[in-house]
Design an enzyme around this catalytic site. Structure first.
Site, PDB file in Angstrom:
ATOM      1  N   GLN C 197     -17.615  62.942 -18.055  1.00 31.91           N
ATOM      2  CA  GLN C 197     -18.575  63.281 -19.100  1.00 31.91           C
ATOM      3  C   GLN C 197     -18.431  62.237 -20.196  1.00 31.91           C
ATOM      4  OE1 GLN C 197     -20.782  66.269 -18.692  1.00 31.91           O
ATOM      5  NE2 GLN C 197     -20.092  65.584 -16.674  1.00 31.91           N
ATOM      6  N   ALA C 238     -24.830  73.573 -23.439  1.00 32.57           N
ATOM      7  CA  ALA C 238     -24.320  72.743 -22.344  1.00 32.57           C
ATOM      8  C   ALA C 238     -24.606  71.261 -22.580  1.00 32.57           C
ATOM      9  CB  ALA C 238     -24.924  73.199 -21.019  1.00 32.57           C
ATOM     10  N   HIS C 239     -24.134  70.432 -21.685  1.00 35.95           N
ATOM     11  CA  HIS C 239     -24.265  68.983 -21.864  1.00 35.95           C
ATOM     12  C   HIS C 239     -25.729  68.533 -21.879  1.00 35.95           C
ATOM     13  CE1 HIS C 239     -23.306  68.422 -17.255  1.00 35.95           C
ATOM     14  NE2 HIS C 239     -24.258  69.283 -17.454  1.00 35.95           N
ATOM     15  N   ASN C 240     -25.991  67.605 -22.769  1.00 30.05           N
ATOM     16  CA  ASN C 240     -27.308  66.959 -22.872  1.00 30.05           C
ATOM     17  C   ASN C 240     -28.421  67.877 -23.354  1.00 30.05           C
ATOM     18  OD1 ASN C 240     -25.822  65.453 -20.332  1.00 30.05           O
ATOM     19  ND2 ASN C 240     -26.749  64.111 -21.865  1.00 30.05           N
TER      20      ASN C 240
END
Lengths: 345, 345, 345
Positions: C197, C238-240
């Site tokens: 990540q 969450a990511h992005n």
């Protein structure tokens, strides 16, 4: 940061090289903005249009997309996996100095490998055992008698309750709590009496535990998480749950006590699983779905209720309370119609 | 670990002894693997088959199961409660040394009982009051003016916001945050302006707060949790919520602002309760259930939507959007049928 | 605590003074128990009855309620907003001494403003930049290369993963984790392989992050939270994910990876949003609602399933599995009825 030639990356990723093996790559980027010296990937042909003018030095892609690739390529049947391996190599963590930070508090009876790294502001309890190449990040609290296997890393502010066992190469994100008491209460004429939680948490190898995820210790026997399980953030794993190997669980899932999740399962975000049920291997649970009974057949299970505009919801969802009545009236109508038709014949 | 004779355990648990009162017991085990020297329990006759050949020295069970018990027995109408008491006696925590760990930081104005124990890496703020027999585990942060009653224990990495009051004999699991700001925002033409959260959190005696559970401070008045309440992990208690005595709440439940939960209620996992509603005493809420209005009648309330195989879900759940239409068409058919029948008569 | 005259408060709040401008106020209270020397507010005429005999020195209220107010008044079209401003002035935090607490561990390469305050038991990593007037509360862990803007405050036990950027005047509640790894895994014949990540978390100005909320770092690009966003407790980002300016999200909401939430949106408690979808500006999501697709039209979206008494639930919710069948039978009946009627004509 290390750099690799495309020939080296082909080897690392198991992909087939098409192009200049000597081309050097020192980073990764996304398909739409990777630059020269970077490798990117195309996992789905859906995004093929981005292949037209990539600035990346190379693209990891499927055989079917190779013909359209205007730059060097690493061809793989699983480009995302190949990308994961390339990125892991290119962004390998630098080796950090080992030893115990002066601000860490370590009980005398703890056994800490000389090759482990204990960072600032940690507390390591009595009889804790920490293996080689373990990293305990800042602010972690490891209570008595925990055992942490080789190469495992606790990022920061992680809490391990007493007697927790973590396998090798695990990764635990900040705020995770492993080994708190399970929620066991006996009822004494309306009042709750705590049932001592005497089991512990046993976690296998290569397990990831997400930020603020909680895994409770067992009541009598242990809570068990097998090898290769991946837990996202804010998951609740209650006492005596058993999670089979290589199962992946997304954020916000709750698993109630004594439930057994099989191996190779996936549970999507905010799903909930009742206590004392079993999910067979290869069970897949959709997001915001309630599993209330055991699942004996592999497959996808769903009870997601998708949103609609509020006015539409108001009209339709109040009918839910009439559903049984509607079903009975429908049946009555069918009967009446049938009688009419047999009267007429 | 202490050991007790069965005669002593009978007294401790309030159970009736059948067998050798001098038999010594030093631990507990589950019905299927307790060993000699251990006591086990049979709370439900469903599991009676495990009674056939227990290796345990004694079994705690109901009168109805006594005849089938091949070993010594402690007979109780509530075997799980008796077991909880036996286990609590057998696994009583060893007394720990009192005092403040050298790595803890304690503001001068804090008043800490000489009989309290403040563990490593803690911070204790100004004017905090900590009573006798309190244990503050490693890494806890207690902000200014908190008051913690006798015998309460914060396991590790717990945060108490300023002015939080905890009663006696409470137990707070790791990662819990009590007394953070409530979520109060006024809207200024689309932008949010923070409303100062000036109330605090007041928690009674014998309350348990689970891992990573959050209890917010009140906006103006206090957030209140009465005696004997048991909160599992990852519960959200918003500002100005009031939870009545001896209510138990399972993991992942969210209670929105200013809601009043009665006494002797239970809320199962991942239930959600809207803001500004009241639940009468003895309300029981099922798992993954949404309480959107006040509940005036005690009883069980449910809106769990149980999972089905995905294909079955696809077929049925899309119909939810047609439910109002279906209800109207059903009504029209009934009317048509009725007219037909009255035409024919 | 500072005191203000009503004339001063009128200026601070933008309200119109009706009464004695010299009357001194030193606190706020709720409508039903504010005392002399305190100001209260009436945001909704619904509660007008409490105006009969207030003990407060003054009431902030709407023009329509002024006639019934027996004490001094501050008249505003948005009394709750005016109250927020009055309370913020009256309960302004006292200025605290600046500097780094002796128990804090700060890496040499960190650049900390002489006007910042680093409290006890903190860890500040390498190359971290901390601006003027920042307060880092006790027990916080700030990993390498984070940047924290002017006036931002981390209350206590907050964790910032490496490279996290926080803007100015942000407020982060205890237990929050910003910048842990996103949940990115590639599958290798059933086994999960971690995808590094490599993005980070970028947070704008005036953002509040609630207790135990988790915001994951991006996989390749960054996770972005724009100016003025307010996040309650136990939210998962969450990511992005990208959250637009001035959006407010209540406790327990989960937002899956790569989803884009617009500006000026509200998401009520325990809602869940699937990954890779977009919500247009001014989208409002009800509590416990599942957003599974992109939303293109502003408005309110709902899939809350409200609780009913358990027996009623049992009868109605089992019918959900028959809904498609019911719809088909209804259609068949309609057809039969139509045929009958055309036969008769």
């Amino acid at each position: 940061m290390p750099a690799f030639s495309l020939a080296q990356l082909a080897k690392i990723t198991g992909a087939e090289l098409h192009g200049d093996g000597d081309c050097m790559v020192q980073g990764v980027g996304s398909l739409d903005d990777a630059k020269t010296g970077e490798v990117t990937f195309l996992s789905s042909s859906k995004f093929r249009r981005h292949l037209e003018s990539p600035l990346a030095s190379a693209v990891i892609l499927k055989p079917a997309d190779l013909a359209r690739c205007p730059v060097d390529a690493l061809v793989s049947d699983n480009p995302y996996l190949a990308y994961a391996r390339a990125a892991s190599a290119l962004y390998a963590e630098e080796e950090q100095p080992v030893g115990v930070h002066t601000s860490a508090v370590v009980e005398d009876s703890a056994k800490i490998s000389a090759r482990a790294r204990i960072e600032a502001q940690c507390y390591i309890g009595e009889d804790v055992q920490i293996a080689d190449d373990v990293v305990i990040g800042p602010g972690c609290v490891i209570l008595n008698r925990c055992r942490i296997g080789q190469g495992t890393r606790l990022v920061a502010n992680v809490t391990l309750g007493s007697d927790t066992q973590l396998g090798e190469r695990c990764l635990v994100q900040p705020g995770a709590v492993i080994g708190a008491d399970g929620f066991g209460m006996a009822n004494d004429q309306g009042r709750w009496v705590k049932v001592p939680q005497l089991g512990c948490v046993v976690i296998g190898n290569d397990v990831e535990v997400g930020a603020s995820t909680t895994v409770d210790r067992g009541a009598l026997k242990d809570t068990v998480i097998e090898d290769g399980v991946k837990l996202d953030n804010q998951i609740q794993v209650a006492h005596n749950v058993h999670i089979g190997a290589h199962t992946a669980i997304a954020a916000g899932v709750g698993i109630a006590g004594s439930t057994k999740i099989g191996a190779y399962c996936t549970l999507a975000g905010h799903a909930g699983v009742a206590g004392h049920v079993e999910l067979v291997d290869h069970t897949h649970v959709s997001g915001l779905t309630a599993i209330t009974k055991s699942i004996r057949e592999p497959g996808v299970y769903t009870s997601t209720v998708p949103a609609v505009p509020h006015e539409q919801w108001r009209r339709n969802f109040t009918r839910l309370k009439q559903l049984d009545d509607m079903a009975r009236r429908l049946q009555a109508l069918e009967k009446a119609m049938q009688e009419q038709q047999s009267d007429q014949s």
